[in-house]
Design an enzyme around this catalytic site. Structure first.
Site, PDB file in Angstrom:
ATOM      1  N   ASP A 141      -6.965 -40.625  21.207  1.00 10.71           N
ATOM      2  CA  ASP A 141      -7.127 -39.693  20.096  1.00 10.71           C
ATOM      3  C   ASP A 141      -8.568 -39.779  19.594  1.00 10.71           C
ATOM      4  O   ASP A 141      -9.131 -40.869  19.442  1.00 10.71           O
ATOM      5  CB  ASP A 141      -6.142 -40.021  18.966  1.00 10.71           C
ATOM      6  CG  ASP A 141      -6.015 -38.885  17.975  1.00 10.71           C
ATOM      7  OD1 ASP A 141      -4.938 -38.271  17.920  1.00 10.71           O
ATOM      8  OD2 ASP A 141      -7.002 -38.611  17.256  1.00 10.71           O
ATOM      9  N   ILE A 142      -9.148 -38.625  19.306  1.00  7.20           N
ATOM     10  CA  ILE A 142     -10.554 -38.566  18.896  1.00  7.20           C
ATOM     11  C   ILE A 142     -10.749 -39.126  17.479  1.00  7.20           C
ATOM     12  O   ILE A 142     -11.872 -39.496  17.102  1.00  7.20           O
ATOM     13  CB  ILE A 142     -11.062 -37.105  18.995  1.00  7.20           C
ATOM     14  CG1 ILE A 142     -12.568 -37.045  19.144  1.00  7.20           C
ATOM     15  CG2 ILE A 142     -10.594 -36.259  17.822  1.00  7.20           C
ATOM     16  CD1 ILE A 142     -13.097 -35.682  19.569  1.00  7.20           C
TER      17      ILE A 142
ATOM     18  N   ASN B 265       4.666 -34.855  15.612  1.00  2.00           N
ATOM     19  CA  ASN B 265       4.684 -34.038  14.401  1.00  2.00           C
ATOM     20  C   ASN B 265       5.079 -32.603  14.742  1.00  2.00           C
ATOM     21  O   ASN B 265       4.688 -32.082  15.786  1.00  2.00           O
ATOM     22  CB  ASN B 265       3.300 -34.045  13.751  1.00  2.00           C
ATOM     23  CG  ASN B 265       2.875 -35.432  13.300  1.00  2.00           C
ATOM     24  OD1 ASN B 265       3.704 -36.223  12.865  1.00  2.00           O
ATOM     25  ND2 ASN B 265       1.587 -35.730  13.396  1.00  2.00           N
TER      26      ASN B 265
ATOM     27  N   VAL C  27      -2.332 -29.366  16.160  1.00  3.94           N
ATOM     28  CA  VAL C  27      -2.554 -28.805  17.499  1.00  3.94           C
ATOM     29  C   VAL C  27      -1.191 -28.378  18.042  1.00  3.94           C
ATOM     30  O   VAL C  27      -0.281 -29.212  18.186  1.00  3.94           O
ATOM     31  CB  VAL C  27      -3.221 -29.820  18.435  1.00  3.94           C
ATOM     32  CG1 VAL C  27      -3.420 -29.204  19.819  1.00  3.94           C
ATOM     33  CG2 VAL C  27      -4.560 -30.296  17.873  1.00  3.94           C
TER      34      VAL C  27
ATOM     35  N   HIS D  55       2.581 -33.200  21.553  1.00  2.27           N
ATOM     36  CA  HIS D  55       1.896 -34.430  21.935  1.00  2.27           C
ATOM     37  C   HIS D  55       2.580 -35.594  21.265  1.00  2.27           C
ATOM     38  O   HIS D  55       2.947 -35.532  20.096  1.00  2.27           O
ATOM     39  CB  HIS D  55       0.412 -34.389  21.559  1.00  2.27           C
ATOM     40  CG  HIS D  55       0.146 -33.891  20.178  1.00  2.27           C
ATOM     41  ND1 HIS D  55       0.182 -32.550  19.860  1.00  2.27           N
ATOM     42  CD2 HIS D  55      -0.142 -34.544  19.029  1.00  2.27           C
ATOM     43  CE1 HIS D  55      -0.083 -32.391  18.580  1.00  2.27           C
ATOM     44  NE2 HIS D  55      -0.268 -33.594  18.039  1.00  2.27           N
TER      45      HIS D  55
ATOM     46  N   HIS E 280       2.044 -39.039  19.767  1.00  3.96           N
ATOM     47  CA  HIS E 280       1.075 -40.027  19.299  1.00  3.96           C
ATOM     48  C   HIS E 280       1.619 -41.405  19.631  1.00  3.96           C
ATOM     49  O   HIS E 280       2.810 -41.679  19.422  1.00  3.96           O
ATOM     50  CB  HIS E 280       0.933 -39.967  17.773  1.00  3.96           C
ATOM     51  CG  HIS E 280       0.302 -38.743  17.226  1.00  3.96           C
ATOM     52  ND1 HIS E 280      -1.037 -38.679  16.898  1.00  3.96           N
ATOM     53  CD2 HIS E 280       0.817 -37.528  16.913  1.00  3.96           C
ATOM     54  CE1 HIS E 280      -1.307 -37.478  16.394  1.00  3.96           C
ATOM     55  NE2 HIS E 280      -0.210 -36.758  16.390  1.00  3.96           N
TER      56      HIS E 280
HETATM   57  P1  AMP Z   1      -1.275 -33.496  15.082  1.00  2.00           P
HETATM   58  O1  AMP Z   1      -1.883 -33.482  13.723  1.00  2.00           O
HETATM   59  O2  AMP Z   1       0.021 -34.260  15.169  1.00  2.00           O
HETATM   60  O3  AMP Z   1      -1.161 -32.088  15.665  1.00  2.00           O
HETATM   61  O4  AMP Z   1      -2.256 -34.315  15.990  1.00  2.00           O
HETATM   62  C1  AMP Z   1      -3.350 -33.761  16.647  1.00  2.00           C
HETATM   63  C2  AMP Z   1      -4.198 -34.914  17.083  1.00  2.00           C
HETATM   64  O5  AMP Z   1      -5.105 -34.468  18.059  1.00  2.00           O
HETATM   65  C3  AMP Z   1      -5.009 -35.549  15.946  1.00  2.00           C
HETATM   66  O6  AMP Z   1      -4.668 -36.917  15.819  1.00  2.00           O
HETATM   67  C4  AMP Z   1      -6.448 -35.328  16.394  1.00  2.00           C
HETATM   68  O7  AMP Z   1      -7.291 -36.393  16.045  1.00  2.00           O
HETATM   69  C5  AMP Z   1      -6.303 -35.185  17.894  1.00  2.00           C
HETATM   70  N1  AMP Z   1      -7.340 -34.432  18.559  1.00  2.00           N
HETATM   71  C6  AMP Z   1      -7.802 -33.195  18.197  1.00  2.00           C
HETATM   72  N2  AMP Z   1      -8.769 -32.818  19.049  1.00  2.00           N
HETATM   73  C7  AMP Z   1      -8.918 -33.813  19.960  1.00  2.00           C
HETATM   74  C8  AMP Z   1      -9.758 -34.012  21.087  1.00  2.00           C
HETATM   75  N3  AMP Z   1     -10.669 -33.107  21.458  1.00  2.00           N
HETATM   76  N4  AMP Z   1      -9.633 -35.169  21.778  1.00  2.00           N
HETATM   77  C9  AMP Z   1      -8.731 -36.088  21.403  1.00  2.00           C
HETATM   78  N5  AMP Z   1      -7.903 -35.969  20.357  1.00  2.00           N
HETATM   79  C10 AMP Z   1      -8.002 -34.841  19.642  1.00  2.00           C
END
Ligand code: AMP
Length: 120
Positions: free
Chosen positions: A29-30, A86, A95, A99, A101
């Site tokens: 995760d970024i 989520n 997003v 996914h 986590h």
């Molecule tokens: P959510 O809020 O559950 O949709 O989680 C989306 C996750 O994607 C967050 O924890 C972000 O930090 C992660 N994220 C968004 N863009 C990227 C990226 N380019 N590379 C890695 N993680 C990302």
């Protein structure tokens, strides 16, 4: 709906990839919320957990197996970790490509949210 995760799958933007095969991708995760925080995604675009169909059941189960495998690669499978998916706005989804986590590397608090409800 195509999201930034499809761009990661298609290698149009970089990611720190931990595991990949024809069905799933795991990457860091970024914006890590724990010492170890990675995501496991299906390569198929599935927007939310509400959109998981019967034909997706296998890949969603497989995502959990890959979460466990990568946790083991990090050496945290025995001390433990948390998996979270989520869904939509109140679930904190940002997003819209499902996914998992995976958070690890320290004892994690419970409940996971910080805006605590007032209990009368
Ligand atoms: P959510 O809020 O559950 O949709 O989680 C989306 C996750 O994607 C967050 O924890 C972000 O930090 C992660 N994220 C968004 N863009 C990227 C990226 N380019 N590379 C890695 N993680 C990302």
């Amino acid at each position: 709906m195509t999201t930034i995760f499809t761009k990661i799958i298609e290698k149009q933007i970089p990611a720190d990839i931990l595991f990949e095969d024809e069905r799933v991708l795991a990457f860091k995760d970024i914006s890590p919320q724990a010492p170890i925080h990675f995501l496991v995604i299906p390569k198929k675009e599935i927007a939310t957990t509400n959109d998981i169909s019967a034909e997706d059941e296998a890949v969603v189960g497989y995502m959990h197996r890959i979460a466990a495998k990568v946790a083991k690669d990090f050496g945290v499978d025995q001390q433990g970790y948390r998996t979270v998916m989520n869904c939509n706005a109140d679930g904190g989804q940002t997003v819209y490509h499902i996914h998992l986590h995976v958070l690890a590397g320290k004892p994690l608090g419970w409940p996971p949210y910080t805006d605590r409800l007032k209990v009368e």
